[in-house]
Design a protein around this motif. Structure first.
Motif, PDB file in Angstrom:
ATOM      1  N   ILE A  60       5.895   6.934   1.253  1.00 12.55           N
ATOM      2  CA  ILE A  60       5.571   6.403  -0.077  1.00 12.55           C
ATOM      3  C   ILE A  60       6.171   7.312  -1.149  1.00 12.55           C
ATOM      4  O   ILE A  60       6.733   6.833  -2.141  1.00 12.55           O
ATOM      5  CB  ILE A  60       4.049   6.274  -0.255  1.00 12.55           C
ATOM      6  N   SER A  61       6.067   8.625  -0.945  1.00  5.33           N
ATOM      7  CA  SER A  61       6.610   9.591  -1.903  1.00  5.33           C
ATOM      8  C   SER A  61       8.106   9.382  -2.087  1.00  5.33           C
ATOM      9  O   SER A  61       8.605   9.314  -3.212  1.00  5.33           O
ATOM     10  CB  SER A  61       6.390  11.020  -1.412  1.00  5.33           C
ATOM     11  N   LYS A  62       8.807   9.297  -0.974  1.00  4.16           N
ATOM     12  CA  LYS A  62      10.261   9.156  -1.012  1.00  4.16           C
ATOM     13  C   LYS A  62      10.673   7.884  -1.746  1.00  4.16           C
ATOM     14  O   LYS A  62      11.566   7.903  -2.593  1.00  4.16           O
ATOM     15  CB  LYS A  62      10.814   9.160   0.415  1.00  4.16           C
ATOM     16  N   ILE A  63      10.017   6.787  -1.446  1.00  2.00           N
ATOM     17  CA  ILE A  63      10.350   5.509  -2.086  1.00  2.00           C
ATOM     18  C   ILE A  63      10.027   5.564  -3.576  1.00  2.00           C
ATOM     19  O   ILE A  63      10.829   5.136  -4.408  1.00  2.00           O
ATOM     20  CB  ILE A  63       9.610   4.335  -1.403  1.00  2.00           C
ATOM     21  N   THR A  64       8.860   6.102  -3.918  1.00  7.24           N
ATOM     22  CA  THR A  64       8.459   6.179  -5.332  1.00  7.24           C
ATOM     23  C   THR A  64       9.442   7.033  -6.121  1.00  7.24           C
ATOM     24  O   THR A  64       9.891   6.633  -7.203  1.00  7.24           O
ATOM     25  CB  THR A  64       7.036   6.755  -5.463  1.00  7.24           C
ATOM     26  N   LYS A  75      -4.196  -0.502   3.520  1.00  5.71           N
ATOM     27  CA  LYS A  75      -3.011   0.352   3.642  1.00  5.71           C
ATOM     28  C   LYS A  75      -2.057   0.143   2.465  1.00  5.71           C
ATOM     29  O   LYS A  75      -1.508   1.100   1.922  1.00  5.71           O
ATOM     30  CB  LYS A  75      -2.303   0.066   4.972  1.00  5.71           C
ATOM     31  N   ASN A  76      -1.876  -1.101   2.052  1.00  6.98           N
ATOM     32  CA  ASN A  76      -1.028  -1.392   0.895  1.00  6.98           C
ATOM     33  C   ASN A  76      -1.638  -0.850  -0.389  1.00  6.98           C
ATOM     34  O   ASN A  76      -0.922  -0.366  -1.272  1.00  6.98           O
ATOM     35  CB  ASN A  76      -0.779  -2.892   0.756  1.00  6.98           C
ATOM     36  N   GLN A  85       4.169  -1.666 -18.087  1.00  9.15           N
ATOM     37  CA  GLN A  85       4.750  -2.661 -17.187  1.00  9.15           C
ATOM     38  C   GLN A  85       5.736  -2.013 -16.227  1.00  9.15           C
ATOM     39  O   GLN A  85       5.786  -2.355 -15.049  1.00  9.15           O
ATOM     40  CB  GLN A  85       5.436  -3.773 -17.990  1.00  9.15           C
ATOM     41  N   LYS A  86       6.522  -1.055 -16.724  1.00 11.38           N
ATOM     42  CA  LYS A  86       7.508  -0.374 -15.879  1.00 11.38           C
ATOM     43  C   LYS A  86       6.816   0.365 -14.731  1.00 11.38           C
ATOM     44  O   LYS A  86       7.241   0.269 -13.583  1.00 11.38           O
ATOM     45  CB  LYS A  86       8.338   0.605 -16.701  1.00 11.38           C
ATOM     46  N   MET A  87       5.736   1.068 -15.049  1.00 15.31           N
ATOM     47  CA  MET A  87       5.007   1.818 -14.028  1.00 15.31           C
ATOM     48  C   MET A  87       4.462   0.880 -12.958  1.00 15.31           C
ATOM     49  O   MET A  87       4.626   1.117 -11.769  1.00 15.31           O
ATOM     50  CB  MET A  87       3.872   2.608 -14.679  1.00 15.31           C
ATOM     51  N   GLU A 115       7.072  -2.520  -6.355  1.00 15.66           N
ATOM     52  CA  GLU A 115       8.283  -2.382  -5.546  1.00 15.66           C
ATOM     53  C   GLU A 115       8.062  -1.453  -4.360  1.00 15.66           C
ATOM     54  O   GLU A 115       8.559  -1.704  -3.269  1.00 15.66           O
ATOM     55  CB  GLU A 115       9.438  -1.844  -6.401  1.00 15.66           C
ATOM     56  N   VAL A 116       7.320  -0.382  -4.588  1.00 21.47           N
ATOM     57  CA  VAL A 116       7.028   0.568  -3.513  1.00 21.47           C
ATOM     58  C   VAL A 116       6.229  -0.120  -2.414  1.00 21.47           C
ATOM     59  O   VAL A 116       6.567  -0.042  -1.234  1.00 21.47           O
ATOM     60  CB  VAL A 116       6.287   1.813  -4.043  1.00 21.47           C
ATOM     61  N   VAL A 117       5.177  -0.816  -2.803  1.00 30.27           N
ATOM     62  CA  VAL A 117       4.331  -1.512  -1.824  1.00 30.27           C
ATOM     63  C   VAL A 117       5.157  -2.541  -1.056  1.00 30.27           C
ATOM     64  O   VAL A 117       5.064  -2.635   0.170  1.00 30.27           O
ATOM     65  CB  VAL A 117       3.102  -2.177  -2.497  1.00 30.27           C
ATOM     66  N   ASN A 118       5.990  -3.292  -1.755  1.00 28.82           N
ATOM     67  CA  ASN A 118       6.821  -4.298  -1.088  1.00 28.82           C
ATOM     68  C   ASN A 118       7.841  -3.655  -0.148  1.00 28.82           C
ATOM     69  O   ASN A 118       8.220  -4.259   0.856  1.00 28.82           O
ATOM     70  CB  ASN A 118       7.539  -5.169  -2.123  1.00 28.82           C
ATOM     71  N   SER A 119       8.266  -2.432  -0.450  1.00 30.47           N
ATOM     72  CA  SER A 119       9.241  -1.746   0.395  1.00 30.47           C
ATOM     73  C   SER A 119       8.650  -1.254   1.712  1.00 30.47           C
ATOM     74  O   SER A 119       9.388  -1.068   2.677  1.00 30.47           O
ATOM     75  CB  SER A 119       9.810  -0.534  -0.343  1.00 30.47           C
TER      76      SER A 119
END
Length: 146
Positions: free
Chosen positions: A23-27, A111-112, A132-134, A140-144
């Motif tokens: 999650i860290s890496k994707i975020t 988990k999500n 909205q950006k945040m 996007e992170v959750v979907n990834s």
């Protein structure tokens, strides 16, 4: 980018360090702060009880309620981060039981929701405010990771 995550799982939450690292890496990749790619990044994560997070929330935010996540950033501005080769972003305090209850109430996958909340905490460490950006980045992170 190298990410070092210190995990203090006081409540024995069923969340594994590799999941949090993912999650860290994707975020960090999706946040749009390009200079992070060149940095060694570290932060700590603690899972605490509802009673403990309520106490921390009362002390630091003057809110006498439990919550899902609290973030304590080491930096006031992104410009300060850019100067450092090694970045300790700060600490994220999470309450797994609070997250689990919320996910059940909203008929969501726990988990999500952990991913959503953890990503939210990381973004706060980076200086993001609710916007909205945040929330788009979190989604996007959750979907990834699905």
């Amino acid at each position: 980018m190298k990410i070092k995550l210190e995990l203090n799982n006081k409540e024995k939450a069923p969340v594994k360090k590799p999941y949090l690292q993912k999650i860290s890496k994707i975020t960090l990749a999706k946040c749009g702060i390009e200079f992070l790619a060149e940095k060694n990044i570290s932060f700590s994560v603690a899972f605490v009880s509802e009673k403990e997070i309520k106490k921390i929330n009362r002390i630091y935010r003057k809110k006498n309620v439990s919550t899902d996540v609290l973030s304590f950033s080491e930096y006031g501005k992104k410009e300060e981060m850019e100067k450092e080769a090694e970045l300790f972003l700060g600490e994220i305090v999470m309450c797994y039981n609070y997250i689990k209850k919320y996910a059940r109430e909203k008929n969501m996958d726990t988990k999500n929701e952990v991913a959503n909340v953890f990503s939210h905490g990381i973004l706060h460490l980076l200086g993001f405010r609710h916007s909205q950006k945040m929330f788009f980045i979190q989604k996007e992170v959750v979907n990834s990771i699905k």
